[in-house]
Design a protein around this motif. Structure first.
Motif, short mmCIF file in Angstrom:
data_model
loop_
_atom_site.label_atom_id
_atom_site.label_comp_id
_atom_site.label_asym_id
_atom_site.label_seq_id
_atom_site.Cartn_x
_atom_site.Cartn_y
_atom_site.Cartn_z
N ILE A 91 0.83 -1.22 0.00
CA ILE A 91 0.00 0.00 0.00
C ILE A 91 0.85 1.26 0.00
O ILE A 91 0.33 2.37 0.01
CB ILE A 91 -0.95 0.02 1.21
CG1 ILE A 91 -0.16 -0.10 2.53
CG2 ILE A 91 -1.99 -1.07 1.10
CD1 ILE A 91 -0.99 0.15 3.77
N GLY A 92 2.17 1.10 -0.03
CA GLY A 92 3.07 2.25 -0.03
C GLY A 92 4.46 1.82 0.34
O GLY A 92 4.74 0.63 0.52
N VAL A 93 5.34 2.79 0.43
CA VAL A 93 6.72 2.53 0.85
C VAL A 93 7.10 3.55 1.92
O VAL A 93 6.57 4.67 1.96
CB VAL A 93 7.72 2.59 -0.32
CG1 VAL A 93 7.47 1.48 -1.31
CG2 VAL A 93 7.68 3.95 -1.00
N SER A 94 8.03 3.15 2.76
CA SER A 94 8.52 4.04 3.81
C SER A 94 9.49 5.06 3.24
O SER A 94 9.87 5.00 2.06
CB SER A 94 9.21 3.22 4.89
OG SER A 94 10.45 2.72 4.39
N ARG A 95 9.94 5.96 4.07
CA ARG A 95 10.93 6.95 3.64
C ARG A 95 12.22 6.28 3.17
O ARG A 95 12.90 6.78 2.30
CB ARG A 95 11.22 7.92 4.78
CG ARG A 95 10.16 8.97 4.99
CD ARG A 95 10.18 9.54 6.38
NE ARG A 95 9.79 8.53 7.36
CZ ARG A 95 9.86 8.69 8.67
NH1 ARG A 95 10.33 9.81 9.16
NH2 ARG A 95 9.46 7.74 9.48
N ALA A 96 12.54 5.14 3.76
CA ALA A 96 13.76 4.43 3.37
C ALA A 96 13.50 3.40 2.28
O ALA A 96 14.41 2.64 1.91
CB ALA A 96 14.37 3.74 4.60
N GLY A 97 12.28 3.35 1.75
CA GLY A 97 11.99 2.45 0.64
C GLY A 97 11.49 1.08 1.04
O GLY A 97 11.35 0.20 0.19
N ARG A 98 11.20 0.87 2.33
CA ARG A 98 10.65 -0.42 2.76
C ARG A 98 9.16 -0.49 2.42
O ARG A 98 8.44 0.49 2.58
CB ARG A 98 10.86 -0.61 4.26
CG ARG A 98 12.31 -0.74 4.68
CD ARG A 98 12.42 -0.98 6.20
NE ARG A 98 13.80 -1.29 6.59
CZ ARG A 98 14.70 -0.37 6.93
NH1 ARG A 98 14.37 0.92 6.93
NH2 ARG A 98 15.93 -0.73 7.25
N CYS A 153 2.76 -3.50 9.49
CA CYS A 153 3.64 -2.60 10.25
C CYS A 153 3.58 -1.22 9.60
O CYS A 153 4.01 -1.07 8.46
CB CYS A 153 5.07 -3.12 10.28
SG CYS A 153 6.19 -2.07 11.24
N ALA A 154 3.07 -0.26 10.34
CA ALA A 154 2.90 1.09 9.80
C ALA A 154 4.21 1.86 9.72
O ALA A 154 4.29 2.87 9.02
CB ALA A 154 1.90 1.87 10.64
N ASP A 155 5.24 1.41 10.43
CA ASP A 155 6.53 2.12 10.45
C ASP A 155 7.68 1.10 10.40
O ASP A 155 8.35 0.87 11.40
CB ASP A 155 6.65 3.00 11.70
CG ASP A 155 7.93 3.82 11.73
OD1 ASP A 155 8.63 3.87 10.69
OD2 ASP A 155 8.26 4.39 12.78
N PRO A 156 7.91 0.49 9.25
CA PRO A 156 8.99 -0.51 9.17
C PRO A 156 10.38 0.09 9.39
O PRO A 156 11.27 -0.61 9.89
CB PRO A 156 8.84 -1.10 7.76
CG PRO A 156 8.07 -0.06 6.99
CD PRO A 156 7.18 0.61 7.98
N ASP A 157 10.56 1.37 9.04
CA ASP A 157 11.87 1.99 9.32
C ASP A 157 12.11 2.05 10.82
O ASP A 157 13.20 1.72 11.31
CB ASP A 157 11.92 3.41 8.73
CG ASP A 157 11.88 3.43 7.22
OD1 ASP A 157 11.97 2.35 6.60
OD2 ASP A 157 11.74 4.53 6.66
N GLY A 158 11.10 2.48 11.57
CA GLY A 158 11.23 2.52 13.02
C GLY A 158 11.46 1.14 13.60
O GLY A 158 12.28 0.96 14.50
N ALA A 159 10.72 0.16 13.09
CA ALA A 159 10.87 -1.21 13.59
C ALA A 159 12.28 -1.74 13.40
O ALA A 159 12.77 -2.53 14.21
CB ALA A 159 9.87 -2.13 12.90
N SER A 160 12.95 -1.29 12.34
CA SER A 160 14.32 -1.75 12.10
C SER A 160 15.31 -1.20 13.12
O SER A 160 16.42 -1.72 13.26
CB SER A 160 14.77 -1.35 10.69
OG SER A 160 15.02 0.05 10.61
N LEU A 161 14.91 -0.15 13.84
CA LEU A 161 15.81 0.49 14.81
C LEU A 161 15.48 0.13 16.25
O LEU A 161 16.28 0.45 17.14
CB LEU A 161 15.76 2.01 14.64
CG LEU A 161 16.42 2.55 13.38
CD1 LEU A 161 16.12 4.04 13.22
CD2 LEU A 161 17.93 2.32 13.43
#
Length: 417
Positions: free
Chosen positions: A35-42, A97-105
């Motif tokens: 449904i979209g991509v994160s700021r980092a492309g996830r 996951c609404a924030d996969p970039d955050g989850a990676s950190l």
């Protein structure tokens, strides 16, 4: 799913793999799409179960440090696939996951102490949180994760959105953008059966109308804010977007560590004095972190990364919050409310110290050992003060599952009446 719960909280990759397996097993019923991509492309992925037009949207992972929601969406999806009655006349949709970039950190998938949890802690600054960003940013600066959530809401027009959240230490509670009659009783029953305390005076919901024990109804946009210094006002978040289509949002909070302090409704003997003390303490604790930051900042490489932005965002909240606690009368005089403020006042400097420690370790900058000592000391004090006890992941998930199903049932009944 059982194995994942035994191991702790699943990663985003594990969530996606489990969702793919479900769609392969039941392709006529389930679909998985981006449904979209994160700021980092996830990628941001949506799992759908069923095809009916009345829809429920369940969002996990809006806050990286609140990991139970990922397990809950898998448990819910699997149960809805198994039980035909749960999908009769309604479709279910799950943002994995609404924030996969955050989850990676946020790097503590199976913590068993508050120190474990905080050594890998990450929670983005307010403007970078997908649900909260509309309350602090103009529409043309919203992050792509927020646009993805808003796009799904516009597409599905759900009669109910449920967003799965959690707290590190405390009790369970529900925040509603509209009342759902009947939900409070089922919520309280589930919590009691699982031995999870109900947060009776949640500072997040200070001054809000109460539908039942631990179930709070948000005031509408434009109403008086109890904590005017706080920039991330829930009334301007993505939670209210469902109202455009006659829907509502339920926010289901569940603790990782439980504390029976938070369900004590007895009047506090001196709430004003207690809040003044807590204001002084949060200023002093944040000051210790600020001094380490000031010394280390000239030696940190640029550009500023998400951990440092988040730590500075948290520290910037403290002075205004301390003023709110001292200059305004308490909206709730209970021991539970003062306890909730106490916990909140411990969290902010602790989180800032934890994230700044990671920045300094990565940069080999001075101050990391001192911050590690502070984090360890504050975690121990936090756990001791609230007599923290671990809530098994399976119980966290079961409580959220029950609450979501009850909210969906009662909200639909109310909408059709």
């Amino acid at each position: 799913m059982g194995l994942l719960l035994e191991l702790g909280y699943p990663t985003v990759a594990e969530l996606e793999s489990a969702a793919e397996t479900l769609t392969i097993r039941r392709p006529e019923l389930c679909a998985l799409r981006r449904i979209g991509v994160s700021r980092a492309g996830r990628p941001l992925r949506l799992l759908s179960v069923g095809h009916a037009r009345p829809a429920v949207l369940v969002v996990a992972g809006a806050h990286a440090n609140e990991p139970a929601g990922g397990s809950t969406v898998l448990a819910l999806a699997e149960r809805i696939v198994r039980e035909r009655g749960l999908r009769t006349g309604v479709s279910w949709h799950f943002v994995l996951c609404a924030d996969p970039d955050g989850a990676s950190l946020h790097t503590t998938p199976a913590p068993r102490t508050l120190l474990d949890y905080h050594l890998g802690f990450f929670r983005p600054a307010g403007p970078e949180q997908p649900e909260w960003s509309p309350s602090v940013l103009p529409p043309d600066r919203l992050p792509p994760e927020t646009h993805a959530l808003l796009g799904v809401l516009d597409e599905l027009r759900p009669y109910l959105q449920v967003t799965l959240h959690g707290t590190d230490l405390g009790g369970s509670w529900v925040q509603l953008t509209k009342d759902v009659p009947g939900l409070a009783e089922q919520f309280a029953k589930s919590a009691a059966e699982l031995g999870i305390p109900v947060e009776m005076g949640a500072s997040d919901a200070a001054g809000w109308p109460v539908s039942g024990p631990g179930v709070f109804v948000m005031p509408g946009p434009g109403s008086h804010a109890v904590y005017p210094s706080m920039p991330d006002d829930a009334r301007h978040s993505t939670w209210y977007h469902a109202h455009r289509y006659g829907g509502l949002t339920a926010v289901v909070e569940v603790p990782m560590w439980a504390s029976d302090v938070v369900d004590d409704t007895a009047p506090h003997p001196a709430p004003v004095a207690a809040l003044r003390y807590l204001a002084r303490r949060i200023l002093a604790d944040a000051g210790q972190v600020e001094r380490v930051l000031a010394e280390a900042l000239p030696r940190l490489p640029g550009p500023e990364g998400p951990l440092l932005r988040a730590a500075r965002w948290v520290l910037a909240l403290v002075p205004g919050l301390a003023r709110d606690w001292t200059d305004r009368p308490p909206p709730d005089l209970s021991t539970a409310y003062v306890g909730s403020v106490d916990a909140f006042g411990r969290r902010l400097p602790l989180r800032a110290a934890a994230m700044l420690r990671r920045v300094l370790v990565d940069a080999d900058a001075p101050g990391a050992p001192l911050l590690e000592e502070l984090v360890a000391e504050w975690c121990e004090s936090f756990a001791d003060r609230f007599r923290a006890r671990w809530v098994p992941v399976s119980d966290q998930v079961e409580h959220q599952v029950r609450t979501v199903l009850a909210a969906a049932s009662y909200a639909r009944r109310d909408a059709e009446s």
